[in-house]
Design a protein around this motif. Structure first.
Motif, mmCIF file in Angstrom:
data_model
loop_
_atom_site.group_PDB
_atom_site.id
_atom_site.type_symbol
_atom_site.label_atom_id
_atom_site.label_comp_id
_atom_site.label_asym_id
_atom_site.label_seq_id
_atom_site.Cartn_x
_atom_site.Cartn_y
_atom_site.Cartn_z
ATOM 1 N N MET A 1 0.845 -1.191 0.000
ATOM 2 C CA MET A 1 0.000 0.000 0.000
ATOM 3 C C MET A 1 0.883 1.244 0.000
ATOM 4 O O MET A 1 1.946 1.253 0.626
ATOM 5 C CB MET A 1 -0.924 -0.001 1.218
ATOM 6 C CG MET A 1 -1.996 1.092 1.187
ATOM 7 S SD MET A 1 -3.129 1.008 2.590
ATOM 8 C CE MET A 1 -3.966 -0.530 2.250
ATOM 9 N N ILE A 2 0.441 2.276 -0.689
ATOM 10 C CA ILE A 2 1.218 3.508 -0.825
ATOM 11 C C ILE A 2 0.426 4.686 -0.269
ATOM 12 O O ILE A 2 -0.780 4.800 -0.506
ATOM 13 C CB ILE A 2 1.577 3.775 -2.300
ATOM 14 C CG1 ILE A 2 2.400 2.618 -2.870
ATOM 15 C CG2 ILE A 2 2.359 5.070 -2.433
ATOM 16 C CD1 ILE A 2 2.694 2.767 -4.342
ATOM 17 N N VAL A 3 1.106 5.552 0.480
ATOM 18 C CA VAL A 3 0.532 6.806 0.962
ATOM 19 C C VAL A 3 1.476 7.941 0.569
ATOM 20 O O VAL A 3 2.627 7.712 0.176
ATOM 21 C CB VAL A 3 0.291 6.795 2.480
ATOM 22 C CG1 VAL A 3 -0.816 5.827 2.849
ATOM 23 C CG2 VAL A 3 1.581 6.468 3.235
ATOM 24 N N PHE A 4 0.978 9.159 0.702
ATOM 25 C CA PHE A 4 1.735 10.319 0.233
ATOM 26 C C PHE A 4 1.822 11.374 1.343
ATOM 27 O O PHE A 4 1.001 12.293 1.420
ATOM 28 C CB PHE A 4 1.077 10.893 -1.024
ATOM 29 C CG PHE A 4 1.038 9.913 -2.166
ATOM 30 C CD1 PHE A 4 2.132 9.768 -3.018
ATOM 31 C CD2 PHE A 4 -0.071 9.092 -2.361
ATOM 32 C CE1 PHE A 4 2.112 8.847 -4.051
ATOM 33 C CE2 PHE A 4 -0.106 8.160 -3.391
ATOM 34 C CZ PHE A 4 1.000 8.041 -4.241
ATOM 35 N N PRO A 5 2.818 11.248 2.226
ATOM 36 C CA PRO A 5 2.979 12.213 3.318
ATOM 37 C C PRO A 5 3.239 13.619 2.774
ATOM 38 O O PRO A 5 4.063 13.811 1.888
ATOM 39 C CB PRO A 5 4.213 11.686 4.069
ATOM 40 C CG PRO A 5 4.347 10.257 3.647
ATOM 41 C CD PRO A 5 3.844 10.188 2.259
ATOM 42 N N ASN A 6 2.525 14.582 3.314
ATOM 43 C CA ASN A 6 2.680 15.969 2.872
ATOM 44 C C ASN A 6 3.439 16.804 3.900
ATOM 45 O O ASN A 6 3.594 16.409 5.058
ATOM 46 C CB ASN A 6 1.318 16.600 2.604
ATOM 47 C CG ASN A 6 0.423 16.612 3.833
ATOM 48 O OD1 ASN A 6 -0.298 15.646 4.083
ATOM 49 N ND2 ASN A 6 0.474 17.677 4.613
ATOM 50 N N ALA A 7 3.881 17.961 3.460
ATOM 51 C CA ALA A 7 4.628 18.879 4.318
ATOM 52 C C ALA A 7 3.679 19.792 5.092
ATOM 53 O O ALA A 7 2.454 19.695 4.987
ATOM 54 C CB ALA A 7 5.588 19.708 3.467
ATOM 55 N N LYS A 8 4.253 20.697 5.877
ATOM 56 C CA LYS A 8 3.497 21.754 6.549
ATOM 57 C C LYS A 8 4.332 23.018 6.561
ATOM 58 O O LYS A 8 5.567 22.989 6.412
ATOM 59 C CB LYS A 8 3.082 21.352 7.962
ATOM 60 C CG LYS A 8 4.243 21.006 8.919
ATOM 61 C CD LYS A 8 4.883 22.221 9.559
ATOM 62 C CE LYS A 8 6.046 21.849 10.481
ATOM 63 N NZ LYS A 8 6.980 22.990 10.700
ATOM 64 N N ILE A 9 3.673 24.152 6.715
ATOM 65 C CA ILE A 9 4.365 25.411 6.943
ATOM 66 C C ILE A 9 3.953 25.960 8.298
ATOM 67 O O ILE A 9 2.912 25.588 8.837
ATOM 68 C CB ILE A 9 4.073 26.459 5.842
ATOM 69 C CG1 ILE A 9 2.566 26.609 5.613
ATOM 70 C CG2 ILE A 9 4.808 26.106 4.563
ATOM 71 C CD1 ILE A 9 2.198 27.713 4.627
ATOM 72 N N ASN A 10 4.798 26.826 8.835
ATOM 73 C CA ASN A 10 4.469 27.573 10.049
ATOM 74 C C ASN A 10 4.019 28.972 9.657
ATOM 75 O O ASN A 10 4.747 29.683 8.957
ATOM 76 C CB ASN A 10 5.692 27.725 10.956
ATOM 77 C CG ASN A 10 6.189 26.413 11.493
ATOM 78 O OD1 ASN A 10 6.804 25.632 10.775
ATOM 79 N ND2 ASN A 10 5.952 26.176 12.772
ATOM 80 N N ILE A 11 2.863 29.358 10.107
ATOM 81 C CA ILE A 11 2.428 30.749 9.961
ATOM 82 C C ILE A 11 2.600 31.401 11.326
ATOM 83 O O ILE A 11 1.873 31.111 12.274
ATOM 84 C CB ILE A 11 0.969 30.828 9.474
ATOM 85 C CG1 ILE A 11 0.851 30.138 8.115
ATOM 86 C CG2 ILE A 11 0.517 32.288 9.393
ATOM 87 C CD1 ILE A 11 -0.548 30.050 7.591
ATOM 88 N N GLY A 12 3.616 32.243 11.417
ATOM 89 C CA GLY A 12 4.003 32.812 12.705
ATOM 90 C C GLY A 12 4.712 31.776 13.551
ATOM 91 O O GLY A 12 4.386 30.579 13.494
ATOM 92 N N LEU A 13 5.707 32.200 14.299
ATOM 93 C CA LEU A 13 6.415 31.279 15.187
ATOM 94 C C LEU A 13 7.097 32.090 16.279
ATOM 95 O O LEU A 13 7.986 32.899 15.998
ATOM 96 C CB LEU A 13 7.447 30.463 14.409
ATOM 97 C CG LEU A 13 8.314 29.489 15.222
ATOM 98 C CD1 LEU A 13 7.456 28.523 16.028
ATOM 99 C CD2 LEU A 13 9.234 28.699 14.292
ATOM 100 N N HIS A 14 6.660 31.873 17.511
ATOM 101 C CA HIS A 14 7.242 32.554 18.656
ATOM 102 C C HIS A 14 7.799 31.518 19.632
ATOM 103 O O HIS A 14 7.085 30.575 20.003
ATOM 104 C CB HIS A 14 6.199 33.410 19.380
ATOM 105 C CG HIS A 14 5.597 34.473 18.529
ATOM 106 N ND1 HIS A 14 4.263 34.784 18.544
ATOM 107 C CD2 HIS A 14 6.164 35.308 17.623
ATOM 108 C CE1 HIS A 14 4.023 35.755 17.695
ATOM 109 N NE2 HIS A 14 5.161 36.090 17.115
#
Length: 267
Positions: free
Chosen positions: A1-14
């Motif tokens: 079975m194949i899956v497709f992990p995606n990325a993420k971005i940070n909007i603001g970071l303190h």
């Protein structure tokens, strides 16, 4: 079975404070980004891992997918598997690619071998592997706090916009990024600031890493400036870098950046 992990971005970071355990507390908004790896898992006679695409530095035995396998093997009688990871998400980019691979691997194992883990169970497992791993279990926009592994839901939908990501040919280590930080609580939470119109974010939403990372790597600062010059409503370094994203009303022409950087359009 194949899956497709995606990325993420940070909007603001303190970075809000240093913890007694050596980590830092923070606040940020995680938003899924549709740059994807491909991950295949097949039952096998013995456990093995191989990768293709972007070279993954270090020994493969330390890959988070293998660590996730050994983690659940403690509690479940699962068979050996053959793991093939095709790496497309840039490494050392602040995009959480390795964390996504681990979380998607666990979800795939749960489905393949009927482990009956619910989302909270899976989040508790992958929290042991990395601070942002748990985000990728539900994979929806969240306000993240503490180590970046505790979440509160937020209403944020950027599907009407064009998101462009630029990855320069530099690598920012996590240790280097945190070494230049002086923790401080923000006057206004990112959770509140994202409720403003996006064209206001430029003036209100910041990433604490940018100041000293831009000094050490001027090319990252120049990319952010180029995104604004191309018409970005908002642009920021993601996480501790080195990638920079821009949010646009219309698809921009960033050909000037393509000679020296990876540019990913319409994410």
């Amino acid at each position: 079975m194949i899956v497709f992990p995606n990325a993420k971005i940070n909007i603001g970071l303190h970075i809000t404070e240093r913890r007694p355990d050596g980590y830092h507390n923070l606040e940020t908004v995680f938003y899924p980004l549709m740059i994807k790896d491909a991950l295949e898992v097949i039952e096998s006679k013995e456990l093995n891992f191989q990768s293709s695409g972007i070279p993954i530095p270090g020994n493969s035995s330390g890959n988070l997918c293998l660590k996730a396998y050994h983690l659940i093997k403690r509690d479940f009688d699962i068979p050996p598997v053959s793991i093939h990871l095709h790496k497309h998400i840039p490494i050392g980019a602040g995009l959480g690619g390795g964390s996504a691979d681990a979380a998607f691997f666990l979800k795939l194992m749960n489905e393949t071998f009927n482990l009956s883990l619910n989302e909270d169970d899976m989040m508790n497992y992958v929290r042991q592997l990395g601070a942002d791993c748990a985000f990728f279990i539900k994979n929806k926009p969240v306000y993240a706090l503490e180590k970046g592994d505790r979440f509160e839901p937020v209403k944020l939908d950027l599907s009407a916009y064009h998101i462009v990501l630029v990855m320069p040919s530099v690598h920012v280590s996590t240790a280097e990024a945190y070494g230049g930080i002086k923790p401080a609580a923000p006057q206004v939470s990112v959770r509140e600031l994202i409720q403003q119109p996006i064209n206001e974010w430029k003036h209100t939403i910041t990433n604490d890493f940018e100041k000293h990372i831009f000094e050490a790597y001027p090319v990252i600062r120049l990319i952010k400036e180029a995104l604004y010059n191309a018409g970005a409503l908002y642009a920021s370094m993601s996480g501790s870098g080195a990638s920079v994203f821009g949010i646009f009303n219309e698809m921009p022409d960033l050909s000037v950046l393509e000679a020296d950087n990876q540019v990913f359009y319409n994410l």
